[in-house]
Design a protein around this motif. Structure first.
Motif, PDB file in Angstrom:
ATOM      1  N   LEU A 191       0.858  -1.203   0.012  1.00 38.80           N
ATOM      2  CA  LEU A 191      -0.131  -0.126  -0.091  1.00 38.80           C
ATOM      3  C   LEU A 191       0.979   1.202   0.035  1.00 38.80           C
ATOM      4  CD1 LEU A 191      -2.558  -1.208   2.493  1.00 38.80           C
ATOM      5  CD2 LEU A 191      -3.010  -0.571   0.071  1.00 38.80           C
ATOM      6  N   THR A 192       2.008   1.265   0.889  1.00 34.89           N
ATOM      7  CA  THR A 192       2.909   2.495   0.680  1.00 34.89           C
ATOM      8  C   THR A 192       3.551   2.718  -0.542  1.00 34.89           C
ATOM      9  OG1 THR A 192       3.284   2.128   3.100  1.00 34.89           O
ATOM     10  CG2 THR A 192       4.857   3.396   1.975  1.00 34.89           C
ATOM     11  N   GLU A 193       3.824   1.667  -1.224  1.00 33.44           N
ATOM     12  CA  GLU A 193       4.542   1.910  -2.536  1.00 33.44           C
ATOM     13  C   GLU A 193       3.275   2.500  -3.727  1.00 33.44           C
ATOM     14  OE1 GLU A 193       7.627   0.989  -3.757  1.00 33.44           O
ATOM     15  OE2 GLU A 193       7.730   1.136  -1.561  1.00 33.44           O
ATOM     16  N   TRP A 194       2.213   1.911  -3.408  1.00 32.08           N
ATOM     17  CA  TRP A 194       1.060   2.497  -4.291  1.00 32.08           C
ATOM     18  C   TRP A 194       1.012   4.239  -3.976  1.00 32.08           C
ATOM     19  CZ3 TRP A 194      -0.448   1.266  -8.873  1.00 32.08           C
ATOM     20  CH2 TRP A 194      -0.161   0.218  -9.367  1.00 32.08           C
ATOM     21  N   THR A 195       1.147   4.410  -2.674  1.00 29.90           N
ATOM     22  CA  THR A 195       0.820   5.890  -2.297  1.00 29.90           C
ATOM     23  C   THR A 195       2.064   6.613  -3.063  1.00 29.90           C
ATOM     24  OG1 THR A 195       2.165   5.974  -0.324  1.00 29.90           O
ATOM     25  CG2 THR A 195      -0.211   5.381  -0.160  1.00 29.90           C
ATOM     26  N   HIS A 196       3.193   6.054  -3.136  1.00 31.39           N
ATOM     27  CA  HIS A 196       4.623   6.751  -3.791  1.00 31.39           C
ATOM     28  C   HIS A 196       4.345   6.946  -5.492  1.00 31.39           C
ATOM     29  CE1 HIS A 196       7.047   5.192  -0.231  1.00 31.39           C
ATOM     30  NE2 HIS A 196       6.601   6.230   0.116  1.00 31.39           N
ATOM     31  N   LEU A 197       3.509   5.953  -5.913  1.00 28.27           N
ATOM     32  CA  LEU A 197       3.362   6.055  -7.426  1.00 28.27           C
ATOM     33  C   LEU A 197       2.120   6.914  -7.917  1.00 28.27           C
ATOM     34  CD1 LEU A 197       3.655   2.162  -8.086  1.00 28.27           C
ATOM     35  CD2 LEU A 197       5.181   3.902  -8.612  1.00 28.27           C
ATOM     36  N   LEU A 198       1.190   7.027  -7.022  1.00 28.87           N
ATOM     37  CA  LEU A 198      -0.069   7.465  -7.395  1.00 28.87           C
ATOM     38  C   LEU A 198      -0.224   9.080  -7.010  1.00 28.87           C
ATOM     39  CD1 LEU A 198      -3.018   4.688  -6.704  1.00 28.87           C
ATOM     40  CD2 LEU A 198      -1.594   5.459  -8.751  1.00 28.87           C
ATOM     41  N   THR A 199       0.745   9.919  -7.496  1.00 30.25           N
ATOM     42  CA  THR A 199       0.857  11.211  -7.310  1.00 30.25           C
ATOM     43  C   THR A 199       0.298  11.945  -8.613  1.00 30.25           C
ATOM     44  OG1 THR A 199       2.933  11.422  -8.076  1.00 30.25           O
ATOM     45  CG2 THR A 199       2.670  10.908  -5.927  1.00 30.25           C
ATOM     46  N   GLN A 200       0.006  12.933  -8.609  1.00 31.34           N
ATOM     47  CA  GLN A 200      -0.343  14.115  -9.940  1.00 31.34           C
ATOM     48  C   GLN A 200       0.608  13.990 -10.769  1.00 31.34           C
ATOM     49  OE1 GLN A 200      -3.594  16.298  -9.748  1.00 31.34           O
ATOM     50  NE2 GLN A 200      -3.165  15.638 -12.044  1.00 31.34           N
ATOM     51  N   GLY A 201       1.773  14.184 -10.488  1.00 33.98           N
ATOM     52  CA  GLY A 201       3.025  14.076 -11.320  1.00 33.98           C
ATOM     53  C   GLY A 201       3.316  12.911 -11.900  1.00 33.98           C
ATOM     54  N   ASN A 202       3.265  11.716 -11.209  1.00 36.78           N
ATOM     55  CA  ASN A 202       3.495  10.500 -11.651  1.00 36.78           C
ATOM     56  C   ASN A 202       2.584  10.066 -12.716  1.00 36.78           C
ATOM     57  OD1 ASN A 202       5.969  10.105 -10.473  1.00 36.78           O
ATOM     58  ND2 ASN A 202       5.089   8.980  -8.667  1.00 36.78           N
ATOM     59  N   ILE A 203       1.351  10.091 -12.244  1.00 37.85           N
ATOM     60  CA  ILE A 203       0.205   9.761 -13.215  1.00 37.85           C
ATOM     61  C   ILE A 203       0.038  10.408 -14.587  1.00 37.85           C
ATOM     62  CG2 ILE A 203      -2.649   9.663 -13.355  1.00 37.85           C
ATOM     63  CD1 ILE A 203      -2.443   9.275 -10.095  1.00 37.85           C
ATOM     64  N   ASN A 204       0.174  11.935 -14.408  1.00 33.65           N
ATOM     65  CA  ASN A 204      -0.011  12.599 -15.643  1.00 33.65           C
ATOM     66  C   ASN A 204       1.414  12.123 -16.635  1.00 33.65           C
ATOM     67  OD1 ASN A 204      -1.873  14.005 -14.769  1.00 33.65           O
ATOM     68  ND2 ASN A 204      -0.776  15.936 -14.042  1.00 33.65           N
ATOM     69  N   ASN A 205       2.726  12.157 -16.086  1.00 33.64           N
ATOM     70  CA  ASN A 205       3.625  11.675 -16.784  1.00 33.64           C
ATOM     71  C   ASN A 205       3.612  10.370 -17.457  1.00 33.64           C
ATOM     72  OD1 ASN A 205       5.317  13.806 -16.125  1.00 33.64           O
ATOM     73  ND2 ASN A 205       6.086  13.219 -14.512  1.00 33.64           N
ATOM     74  N   TRP A 206       2.752   9.475 -16.807  1.00 28.63           N
ATOM     75  CA  TRP A 206       2.393   8.036 -17.270  1.00 28.63           C
ATOM     76  C   TRP A 206       1.433   8.143 -18.726  1.00 28.63           C
ATOM     77  CZ3 TRP A 206      -1.522   4.446 -14.820  1.00 28.63           C
ATOM     78  CH2 TRP A 206      -1.368   3.123 -15.534  1.00 28.63           C
ATOM     79  N   LEU A 207       0.382   8.875 -18.170  1.00 25.03           N
ATOM     80  CA  LEU A 207      -0.931   8.757 -19.086  1.00 25.03           C
ATOM     81  C   LEU A 207      -0.506   9.794 -20.368  1.00 25.03           C
ATOM     82  CD1 LEU A 207      -3.648   9.054 -16.757  1.00 25.03           C
ATOM     83  CD2 LEU A 207      -2.767   6.905 -17.918  1.00 25.03           C
TER      84      LEU A 207
END
Length: 344
Positions: A58-74
């Motif tokens: 769960l902690t790993e997912w909180t590190h991944l699911l940030t606005q910047g990370n999601i935008n850069n991915w999508l």
């Protein structure tokens, strides 16, 4: 707007998880208590899913699911204008291992039909319901016992299961994943700190993930005791009854067969050319030239998820300690799930 709601809801979900993990249990509200109860129920149903490992995931997912990370991915992908139904057969070897596929399907504009693993039935539906609430109902999904009326499928299973799945879904667009594992290559001059990070790559989730290292390449003059010294922080792993059962069984087999192995009372090292090793055992081999290692990796590429090593070895590797920290654009079997979903 719909995709924006989904992304904002996902960020809110990440914040919710982060706040829950930061709380002292005495400060839990009713929602927090429900979350904690769910984690405990998951551990009861599947003892491999300890509270520690579930909270690590769960902690790993909180590190991944940030606005910047999601935008850069999508930004590298397009959202489908027509929602299709994508069947997902999820694995259950480590906590939340199928969540990336679910998120990918939802954010690509499709509807996931989720066949949960019998080993992991609690957490994914719970998080999806929370995500839907925080997205104002924008997240559509179905948890099903049998896949029907779908347009494409993403399935994960063993090598034997994969053959069946490939035949069963031969008339559909599909990604069928098989068994994979990971390897480490040591140069010989690694620091104690680097070797301790390698231990995390080996022992996290009891070694059950495809990103866990099960095979180590070491130079001819490498002293084996250096590995055992770096493993010591994980000695409590033997107190887990299922892990201990595997350790006792494999040790008994080696003793009966008079196999040569090294043992520190919670993990065994065995000189073996096989990539996959039994639980509680790590295979190793000595190399005289890096070309031997590169040749092995090339021959076994379809079975290797990742390589852990120093950059200077030129092996397209990841650093020590990073095996269990994949990014959003790190795809299982190196197949770009989002690109696949663009053409569904």
């Amino acid at each position: 707007m719909n995709i924006e709601n989904k992304v904002l809801g996902l960020i809110k979900l990440s914040t919710y998880i982060k706040e829950f993990l930061a709380k002292n249990p005495v400060d839990y509200n009713d929602h927090d208590a429900e979350f904690e109860l769910l984690l405990k129920r998951s551990e009861i149903e599947n003892p491999w899913f300890t509270l520690e490992n579930q909270k690590f995931a769960l902690t790993e997912w909180t590190h991944l699911l940030t606005q910047g990370n999601i935008n850069n991915w999508l930004r590298n992908y397009s959202v489908s204008k027509t929602s299709k139904r994508v069947g997902l057969i999820l694995a259950g070897n480590i906590p939340l291992v199928g969540l990336h596929d679910v998120i990918s399907v939802v954010l690509s504009g499709h509807i996931p039909l989720i066949k949960l693993s019998s080993k992991d039935k609690q957490m994914v539906p719970f998080l999806l319901k929370k995500w839907n609430e925080m997205s104002h109902g924008a997240v559509q999904f179905e948890c099903v016992e049998r896949l029907e009326n779908f347009d494409a499928v993403i399935a994960t299973g063993s090598n034997n299961t994969a053959r069946y799945l490939e035949y069963y879904f031969k008339d559909h667009l599909s990604i069928i994943r098989k068994n994979r594992t990971s390897a480490a290559v040591l140069k010989g001059d690694e620091t104690p700190e680097e070797l301790q990070l390698l231990a995390e790559d080996i022992f996290r989730y009891f070694g059950l993930g495809c990103r866990n290292v099960t095979r180590i390449f070491i130079p001819e003059d490498f002293v084996i005791d250096r590995l055992f010294e770096s493993f010591i922080d994980f000695q409590d792993i033997i107190n887990h009854h299922k892990y201990a059962n595997n350790y006792d069984y494999n040790r008994a087999v080696y003793l009966l067969n008079r196999d040569k192995f090294w043992d520190n009372n919670f993990v065994m090292l065995k000189e073996d050319d096989k990539l996959f090793s039994p639980l509680s055992v790590i295979h190793f081999s000595r190399y005289s030239s890096l070309e031997e290692v590169k040749s092995f990796i090339a021959e076994n590429e379809e079975n290797i998820q990742c390589i852990v090593a120093k950059d200077e070895l030129g092996l397209d590797s990841i650093p020590f300690g990073e095996a269990q920290h994949p990014a959003l654009d790190t795809y299982a079997d190196n197949v770009d799930t989002m690109k696949f979903l663009e053409v569904v």
